[in-house]
Enzyme design. Structure first.
Site, short mmCIF file in Angstrom:
data_model
loop_
_atom_site.label_atom_id
_atom_site.label_comp_id
_atom_site.label_asym_id
_atom_site.label_seq_id
_atom_site.Cartn_x
_atom_site.Cartn_y
_atom_site.Cartn_z
N SER A 240 6.96 57.90 27.11
CA SER A 240 7.78 58.01 27.84
C SER A 240 8.87 57.05 28.86
O SER A 240 9.53 57.37 29.72
CB SER A 240 7.24 59.40 29.26
N ASN A 241 8.01 56.40 29.29
CA ASN A 241 8.64 54.82 29.80
C ASN A 241 9.53 54.95 28.72
O ASN A 241 10.11 53.74 29.36
CB ASN A 241 7.37 54.30 30.39
N ARG B 198 -6.86 40.21 15.14
CA ARG B 198 -5.60 40.11 15.62
C ARG B 198 -4.15 39.44 16.04
O ARG B 198 -3.84 39.66 15.84
CB ARG B 198 -6.07 40.30 17.66
N MET C 252 -1.44 50.21 23.39
CA MET C 252 -2.97 49.67 23.66
C MET C 252 -3.82 49.25 22.82
O MET C 252 -4.94 49.73 22.20
CB MET C 252 -3.18 51.63 23.18
N ASN D 225 4.18 44.45 31.45
CA ASN D 225 3.22 45.69 31.25
C ASN D 225 4.23 46.74 32.27
O ASN D 225 4.03 46.57 33.57
CB ASN D 225 2.06 45.36 30.84
N HIS E 93 1.43 49.35 34.61
CA HIS E 93 -0.08 49.64 34.91
C HIS E 93 0.50 51.01 35.61
O HIS E 93 0.11 50.56 36.48
CB HIS E 93 -1.05 48.76 34.88
N VAL F 95 -6.68 40.91 31.19
CA VAL F 95 -5.49 41.79 30.84
C VAL F 95 -5.19 42.52 32.13
O VAL F 95 -5.85 42.38 32.79
CB VAL F 95 -7.28 42.99 29.98
N ASP F 96 -3.99 42.97 32.61
CA ASP F 96 -3.88 43.56 33.82
C ASP F 96 -3.74 43.21 34.69
O ASP F 96 -4.00 42.51 36.21
CB ASP F 96 -4.67 44.80 33.88
N GLU G 146 6.84 55.43 38.08
CA GLU G 146 6.57 55.04 36.28
C GLU G 146 8.06 54.50 36.14
O GLU G 146 8.68 53.52 35.61
CB GLU G 146 5.54 54.62 35.88
C1 GRF Z 1 1.31 55.15 30.65
O1 GRF Z 1 0.82 55.87 32.32
C2 GRF Z 1 1.58 53.08 31.61
O2 GRF Z 1 1.05 53.08 32.89
C3 GRF Z 1 0.23 53.20 30.61
O3 GRF Z 1 -0.06 54.39 29.19
C4 GRF Z 1 0.76 55.14 29.76
C5 GRF Z 1 1.76 55.17 28.74
O4 GRF Z 1 2.64 56.69 28.82
N1 GRF Z 1 0.38 51.65 29.87
P1 GRF Z 1 4.17 56.23 27.94
O5 GRF Z 1 3.01 56.20 26.82
O6 GRF Z 1 4.80 55.94 28.57
O7 GRF Z 1 4.43 58.69 28.05
#
Ligand code: GRF
Length: 189
Positions: A15-16, A65, A90, A107, A109, A144-145, A174
């Site tokens: 969705s992002n 990795r 992920m 990124n 978050h 991370v983050d 977001e």
């Molecule tokens: C979002 O909440 C983002 O902040 C996190 O993972 C989620 C991804 O959602 N890192 P989408 O795949 O963009 O819908």
């Protein structure tokens, strides 16, 4: 000023990614989407928008990795990508990839960093008794983050909120924050 060539890395629904595609792409142009999960719905979103979409399954690489990341990096370099946006990707990245893209790797978050790095951010914000919550766009560094914060969006936590209601409202933030921050970084590079 020419638009910066952006790759978006995903693992799921995307969705992002959709928000980045739908925003006015005047400072950046999404030229490539890569998912480490071949079934990720976000790959179809990319194709529907006419953007090249590649599944690069991490599984055949086993515990190596860096070998996965070297192939990922090669795809990005081949397409002349200038900026990489993680959007629900992920996989924790190794120093190889993070250093190769230093300053050009971002990124999003779902918390107000430095609060709640890692997973289950919405439940942890409620448990901690927070009155505010939100999301952060940041540069990616080895830890991370925890890279430089490029932007945040904040909202109140309301009585009766659950991790699910928070997740929904944060996601809306977001989708507005990420395109804005990516465009600002693209202009600054
Ligand atoms: C979002 O909440 C983002 O902040 C996190 O993972 C989620 C991804 O959602 N890192 P989408 O795949 O963009 O819908």
């Amino acid at each position: 000023m020419s638009k910066k060539r952006v790759a978006v890395l995903i693992s799921g629904r995307g969705s992002n990614l959709q928000a980045l595609l739908d925003a006015e792409q005047d400072a950046y142009e999404i030229v490539l989407v890569i998912s480490n999960v071949p079934s990720a719905a976000g790959l179809e979103r990319a194709r529907a928008a006419g953007v090249e979409a590649i599944a690069l399954d991490h599984k055949p690489y086993g515990k190596n990795r860096e070998a996965f990341e070297r192939d990922l990096d090669a795809l990005l370099v081949q397409r002349n990508v200038e900026l990489v946006a993680l959007a629900g990707f992920m996989r924790v990245l190794t120093p190889f990839f993070v250093n190769a893209w230093k300053g050009r790797l971002v990124n999003i978050h779902p918390s107000l960093l430095p609060k709640f790095p890692g997973v289950n951010t919405h439940a942890r914000a409620i448990e901690a008794g927070e009155t505010e919550h939100g999301c952060t766009v940041h540069l990616v560094v080895e830890e991370v983050d925890s890279g430089e914060i490029l932007g945040q969006a904040t909202m109140p936590i309301l009585p009766g909120d659950t991790p699910e209601t928070l997740a929904d409202r944060v996601l809306t933030l977001e989708h507005e924050l990420y395109p804005r921050c990516l465009a600002a970084l693209a202009r600054a590079l």
